[in-house]
Design a protein around this motif. Structure first.
Motif, PDB file in Angstrom:
ATOM      1  N   CYS A   1       0.856  -1.192   0.000  1.00  0.00           N
ATOM      2  CA  CYS A   1       0.000   0.000   0.000  1.00  0.00           C
ATOM      3  C   CYS A   1       0.892   1.241   0.000  1.00  0.00           C
ATOM      4  O   CYS A   1       1.739   1.410   0.868  1.00  0.00           O
ATOM      5  CB  CYS A   1      -0.900   0.008   1.227  1.00  0.00           C
ATOM      6  SG  CYS A   1      -1.886   1.513   1.387  1.00  0.00           S
TER       7      CYS A   1
ATOM      8  N   GLN B   1      -0.399   4.407  -0.034  1.00  0.00           N
ATOM      9  CA  GLN B   1      -1.187   5.505   0.515  1.00  0.00           C
ATOM     10  C   GLN B   1      -1.672   6.502  -0.530  1.00  0.00           C
ATOM     11  O   GLN B   1      -1.592   7.712  -0.350  1.00  0.00           O
ATOM     12  CB  GLN B   1      -0.398   6.233   1.605  1.00  0.00           C
ATOM     13  CG  GLN B   1      -0.249   5.437   2.886  1.00  0.00           C
ATOM     14  CD  GLN B   1      -1.572   5.232   3.585  1.00  0.00           C
ATOM     15  OE1 GLN B   1      -2.198   6.188   4.024  1.00  0.00           O
ATOM     16  NE2 GLN B   1      -2.038   4.001   3.660  1.00  0.00           N
TER      17      GLN B   1
ATOM     18  N   LYS C   1      -4.774   6.743  -1.205  1.00  0.00           N
ATOM     19  CA  LYS C   1      -6.039   7.122  -0.570  1.00  0.00           C
ATOM     20  C   LYS C   1      -7.262   6.947  -1.477  1.00  0.00           C
ATOM     21  O   LYS C   1      -8.334   7.474  -1.197  1.00  0.00           O
ATOM     22  CB  LYS C   1      -5.976   8.538  -0.020  1.00  0.00           C
ATOM     23  CG  LYS C   1      -4.948   8.682   1.090  1.00  0.00           C
ATOM     24  CD  LYS C   1      -4.977  10.063   1.691  1.00  0.00           C
ATOM     25  CE  LYS C   1      -4.102  10.213   2.878  1.00  0.00           C
ATOM     26  NZ  LYS C   1      -2.736   9.947   2.814  1.00  0.00           N
TER      27      LYS C   1
ATOM     28  N   SER D   1      -7.723   4.199   4.355  1.00  0.00           N
ATOM     29  CA  SER D   1      -6.285   4.433   4.143  1.00  0.00           C
ATOM     30  C   SER D   1      -5.556   4.615   5.472  1.00  0.00           C
ATOM     31  O   SER D   1      -4.399   4.196   5.615  1.00  0.00           O
ATOM     32  CB  SER D   1      -6.063   5.649   3.245  1.00  0.00           C
ATOM     33  OG  SER D   1      -6.633   6.809   3.816  1.00  0.00           O
TER      34      SER D   1
END
Length: 188
Positions: free
Chosen positions: A28, A30, A32, A49
């Motif tokens: 991941c 980020q 979002k 997130s």
């Protein structure tokens, strides 16, 4: 701003979530996108997130008390939007499961009651039966007369049915519930 309390069990939660969900949390980055598409993110104190980041940074069992863990509708919008193909919904499912197993504090409100009412109607009828679910939920909350003025309009528009659904494979659904209950009993 995200605050993380580092504890000795921090890695244990991340590892347990990865094992249960089959997700590698380290991929991941980020972006979002999971949060921007989440239909309940605006209602929750934290967003998908943020949960992913907290897990990645080694959050402990305090994360299991997050309201989003219980509010997540498992609609999989977050998973569909993820450019890294992370199954964020599976992460939320794993967190819910761990919260139950570890006796994490229940969130404020009636979300767990709603979840139980929904699952009981699916177990009984093979699929969701709104009247049964509403009745169980209202009995659990004790607020029997709330929102009753909406019922005639929903009935008239065909949004709700008086009789339980037909055509579903109830035997298969009941077998699934029996297997889940048996596997929980084997772990205890």
């Amino acid at each position: 701003m995200i605050t993380i309390k580092k504890t000795r069990t921090s890695r244990a939660l991340k590892d347990a979530v990865e094992q249960l969900s089959g997700v590698d949390l380290s991929i991941c980055f980020q972006c979002k996108k999971c949060s921007s598409g989440c239909p309940v993110a605006k209602l929750a104190k934290s967003r998908p997130s943020e949960i992913m980041r907290q897990l990645h940074l080694g959050a402990g069992d305090e994360l299991l008390a997050s309201d989003l863990v219980w509010m997540c509708a498992s609609c999989e919008t977050c998973s569909a939007r993820c450019p890294m193909a992370i199954d964020v919904a599976a992460v939320m499912d794993a967190l819910r499961r761990l919260a139950l197993e570890r006796g994490a504090p229940k969130p404020e409100g009636d979300v767990p009651l709603f979840n139980r009412a929904f699952l009981k109607t699916v177990e009984t009828f093979g699929r969701s039966y709104e009247i049964g679910m509403i009745a169980a939920y209202k009995l659990g909350t004790g607020k029997l007369m709330n929102d009753t003025e909406k019922f005639p309009a929903m009935l008239k528009k065909g949004k709700i049915a008086l009789l339980p659904p037909r055509g579903s494979d109830r035997k298969t659904v009941k077998r699934i519930f029996r297997k889940v209950k048996a596997s929980k009993g084997a772990k205890a």
